[in-house]
Design an enzyme around this catalytic site. Structure first.
Site, mmCIF file in Angstrom:
data_model
loop_
_atom_site.group_PDB
_atom_site.id
_atom_site.type_symbol
_atom_site.label_atom_id
_atom_site.label_comp_id
_atom_site.label_asym_id
_atom_site.label_seq_id
_atom_site.Cartn_x
_atom_site.Cartn_y
_atom_site.Cartn_z
ATOM 1 N N GLY A 1 -10.408 -13.961 -6.380
ATOM 2 C CA GLY A 1 -11.030 -13.168 -7.443
ATOM 3 C C GLY A 1 -10.033 -12.635 -8.459
ATOM 4 O O GLY A 1 -10.406 -12.241 -9.558
ATOM 5 N N PRO B 1 -9.631 -20.848 -5.041
ATOM 6 C CA PRO B 1 -9.174 -21.362 -6.341
ATOM 7 C C PRO B 1 -9.088 -20.273 -7.403
ATOM 8 O O PRO B 1 -8.457 -20.470 -8.438
ATOM 9 C CB PRO B 1 -10.260 -22.385 -6.701
ATOM 10 C CG PRO B 1 -11.480 -21.898 -5.999
ATOM 11 C CD PRO B 1 -10.991 -21.308 -4.707
ATOM 12 N N TYR C 1 -17.630 -17.807 9.503
ATOM 13 C CA TYR C 1 -17.965 -16.955 8.363
ATOM 14 C C TYR C 1 -19.117 -16.017 8.720
ATOM 15 O O TYR C 1 -20.214 -16.472 9.054
ATOM 16 C CB TYR C 1 -18.329 -17.783 7.120
ATOM 17 C CG TYR C 1 -17.185 -18.607 6.562
ATOM 18 C CD1 TYR C 1 -15.865 -18.417 6.980
ATOM 19 C CD2 TYR C 1 -17.413 -19.575 5.595
ATOM 20 C CE1 TYR C 1 -14.826 -19.165 6.462
ATOM 21 C CE2 TYR C 1 -16.371 -20.336 5.067
ATOM 22 C CZ TYR C 1 -15.075 -20.123 5.513
ATOM 23 O OH TYR C 1 -14.044 -20.873 5.011
ATOM 24 N N LEU D 1 -7.923 -14.106 -10.325
ATOM 25 C CA LEU D 1 -7.810 -14.867 -11.574
ATOM 26 C C LEU D 1 -9.002 -14.636 -12.500
ATOM 27 O O LEU D 1 -8.974 -15.059 -13.655
ATOM 28 C CB LEU D 1 -7.659 -16.366 -11.265
ATOM 29 C CG LEU D 1 -6.337 -16.739 -10.581
ATOM 30 C CD1 LEU D 1 -6.342 -18.180 -10.102
ATOM 31 C CD2 LEU D 1 -5.161 -16.520 -11.536
HETATM 32 N N1 LIG Z 1 -10.339 -23.434 5.051
HETATM 33 C C1 LIG Z 1 -9.896 -22.194 5.050
HETATM 34 O O1 LIG Z 1 -9.061 -21.778 5.873
HETATM 35 C C2 LIG Z 1 -10.442 -21.247 4.011
HETATM 36 C C3 LIG Z 1 -9.832 -19.996 3.794
HETATM 37 C C4 LIG Z 1 -10.362 -19.158 2.807
HETATM 38 C C5 LIG Z 1 -11.470 -19.567 2.072
HETATM 39 N N2 LIG Z 1 -12.066 -20.789 2.325
HETATM 40 C C6 LIG Z 1 -13.237 -21.261 1.554
HETATM 41 O O2 LIG Z 1 -12.927 -21.197 0.181
HETATM 42 C C7 LIG Z 1 -13.905 -20.430 -0.508
HETATM 43 C C8 LIG Z 1 -13.284 -19.743 -1.696
HETATM 44 O O3 LIG Z 1 -12.276 -18.825 -1.288
HETATM 45 P P1 LIG Z 1 -12.457 -17.257 -1.470
HETATM 46 O O4 LIG Z 1 -13.907 -16.990 -1.636
HETATM 47 O O5 LIG Z 1 -11.721 -16.572 -0.401
HETATM 48 O O6 LIG Z 1 -11.636 -16.954 -2.806
HETATM 49 P P2 LIG Z 1 -11.888 -17.334 -4.358
HETATM 50 O O7 LIG Z 1 -12.870 -18.417 -4.503
HETATM 51 O O8 LIG Z 1 -10.558 -17.525 -4.959
HETATM 52 O O9 LIG Z 1 -12.480 -15.962 -4.948
HETATM 53 C C9 LIG Z 1 -13.728 -15.454 -4.582
HETATM 54 C C10 LIG Z 1 -13.864 -14.098 -5.247
HETATM 55 O O10 LIG Z 1 -13.928 -14.294 -6.650
HETATM 56 C C11 LIG Z 1 -15.092 -13.701 -7.159
HETATM 57 N N3 LIG Z 1 -15.599 -14.552 -8.236
HETATM 58 C C12 LIG Z 1 -16.258 -15.730 -8.140
HETATM 59 N N4 LIG Z 1 -16.532 -16.228 -9.351
HETATM 60 C C13 LIG Z 1 -16.037 -15.347 -10.243
HETATM 61 C C14 LIG Z 1 -16.006 -15.290 -11.657
HETATM 62 N N5 LIG Z 1 -16.535 -16.276 -12.381
HETATM 63 N N6 LIG Z 1 -15.408 -14.221 -12.255
HETATM 64 C C15 LIG Z 1 -14.849 -13.235 -11.527
HETATM 65 N N7 LIG Z 1 -14.837 -13.225 -10.169
HETATM 66 C C16 LIG Z 1 -15.426 -14.269 -9.546
HETATM 67 C C17 LIG Z 1 -16.072 -13.623 -6.021
HETATM 68 O O11 LIG Z 1 -16.959 -12.545 -6.247
HETATM 69 P P3 LIG Z 1 -18.501 -12.568 -5.782
HETATM 70 O O12 LIG Z 1 -18.516 -12.735 -4.290
HETATM 71 O O13 LIG Z 1 -18.964 -11.224 -6.251
HETATM 72 O O14 LIG Z 1 -19.215 -13.683 -6.489
HETATM 73 C C18 LIG Z 1 -15.124 -13.355 -4.845
HETATM 74 O O15 LIG Z 1 -14.799 -11.986 -4.788
HETATM 75 C C19 LIG Z 1 -14.452 -19.494 0.566
HETATM 76 O O16 LIG Z 1 -15.719 -18.955 0.223
HETATM 77 C C20 LIG Z 1 -14.502 -20.419 1.749
HETATM 78 O O17 LIG Z 1 -15.655 -21.243 1.691
HETATM 79 C C21 LIG Z 1 -11.541 -21.627 3.264
#
Ligand SMILES: NC(=O)c1ccc[n+]([C@@H]2O[C@H](COP(=O)([O-])OP(=O)(O)OC[C@H]3O[C@@H](n4cnc5c(N)ncnc54)[C@H](OP(=O)(O)O)[C@@H]3O)[C@@H](O)[C@H]2O)c1
Length: 302
Positions: free
Chosen positions: A213, A209, A63, A215
């Site tokens: 973003g 989850p 990351y 959702l």
């Molecule tokens: N193991 C793997 O292969 C893998 C792959 C992908 C992700 N991950 C892990 O999973 C975590 C989550 O996945 P992700 O960050 O890709 O996707 P996500 O959690 O589905 O969505 C994150 C996005 O949603 C926004 N957000 C957060 N809270 C919100 C709210 N209450 N209302 C509106 N928008 C909101 C965030 O904006 P802001 O940044 O502006 O807060 C960001 O743009 C990652 O950070 C990482 O740690 C793991």
């Protein structure tokens, strides 16, 4: 605004049989260290999460080229309340010997400036080295006190079993499988991963989850079959959120936590406002009827 989290409906959850308990929600940090996100904002995100009882932070060596781990380490030193820190080892094709995991872990610990971390994942199973060999090195890391628990990520049910068996031969449990899971991606229900987590007592840590973003945001109408499928979910989320006086993101996270006691969700957040809003999903529980409505709305999601 701080969302109410007292009287939480979703208390701590177990990382499998590792003996580690975490908040049912964590914080994903894959954008920590990305351009344009000031560190002071991330420090506020970190501290606000702890204020709200969210103690699990999810990072990885990949990351932001290691900056996520570095910032997380600094946040945790500046605000030394108890946390559960997770990171991941990427089995790149250039990593052809299991012992290369030791050096990667050392680098992670150095970036975080810690002697140990709580949970260390194999980031993905696609590798020239067998899962069993990676798990053996993970076991060595546990035995040397550098990690407390072992997880895998992006593993199917068969790969999970292999990891579980290899660790079992060393007297260790598999703590977690981190996979994509949300109202827009329900594959773990159909590919056997959720069932395997239940059977093997392994936490299912749901990444993306919030559908990256989607959702949590109302987008301009788009055309196409996928957009129409997503729109049905977004409409249902919005309606339920409106009826309950919560937000669509909170409904989406609550839905996930309702799926199983093994579920832990790690929404990515880079602002204190998002972290607090997400933590507000812990304080109540969707009714059976609301869960049914979301199931119907996402019936065509693959
Ligand atoms: N193991 C793997 O292969 C893998 C792959 C992908 C992700 N991950 C892990 O999973 C975590 C989550 O996945 P992700 O960050 O890709 O996707 P996500 O959690 O589905 O969505 C994150 C996005 O949603 C926004 N957000 C957060 N809270 C919100 C709210 N209450 N209302 C509106 N928008 C909101 C965030 O904006 P802001 O940044 O502006 O807060 C960001 O743009 C990652 O950070 C990482 O740690 C793991």
């Amino acid at each position: 605004m701080l969302w109410p989290v007292t009287g939480s409906s979703f208390g701590p959850r177990r990382l499998g049989a590792s003996g580690i308990a975490v908040s049912a929600l964590g914080v994903g940090t894959n954008r920590w260290g990305a351009q344009g996100v000031p560190e002071s904002q991330l420090e506020a995100t970190f501290s606000t999460s702890l204020d709200c009882g969210v103690v699990l932070f999810d990072s990885a060596e990949v990351y932001a080229a290691g900056r996520s781990e570095r910032i997380l380490g600094r946040c945790s030193r500046n605000d030394p309340r108890p946390v559960v820190l997770a990171s991941k080892f990427a089995p790149y094709p250039t990593r052809v010997r299991a012992a290369q995991l030791d050096r990667a872990l050392e680098a992670t610990l150095k970036r975080m400036a810690r002697a140990s971390i709580d949970l260390y994942y194999l980031h993905f199973p696609y590798s020239l080295v067998r899962i069993e060999a990676w798990m053996d090195r993970m076991a060595v890391a546990v035995e040397s006190g550098k990690i407390r628990a072992v997880g895998v990520s992006n593993c199917n049910a068969a790969q999970m079993r292999r990891a579980r068996d290899a660790l079992g031969r060393r007297g260790l449990p598999l703590a977690a499988n981190q996979v994509q899971y949300s109202l827009l991606h329900r594959k773990p229900e159909r590919n056997g991963v959720l069932a395997a987590c239940r059977e093997l007592d392994v936490a299912l840590v749901a990444y993306q989850p919030l559908g990256r973003g989607l959702l949590g945001a109302r987008l301009a109408p788009t055309s196409g079959a996928a957009a129409r499928r997503n729109a049905a979910v977004l409409d249902a989320l919005e309606l339920i959120a409106h009826e309950r006086g919560v937000t669509p993101s909170q409904v989406a996270l609550n839905w996930l936590l309702c799926q199983d006691e093994m579920l832990i969700a790690i929404p990515g957040a880079t602002s204190a406002a998002h972290a607090a809003e997400n933590a507000g999903a812990l304080a109540w529980r969707l009714s059976g009827q609301e869960l049914d409505r979301l199931d119907v709305a996402s019936a065509n999601i693959r």
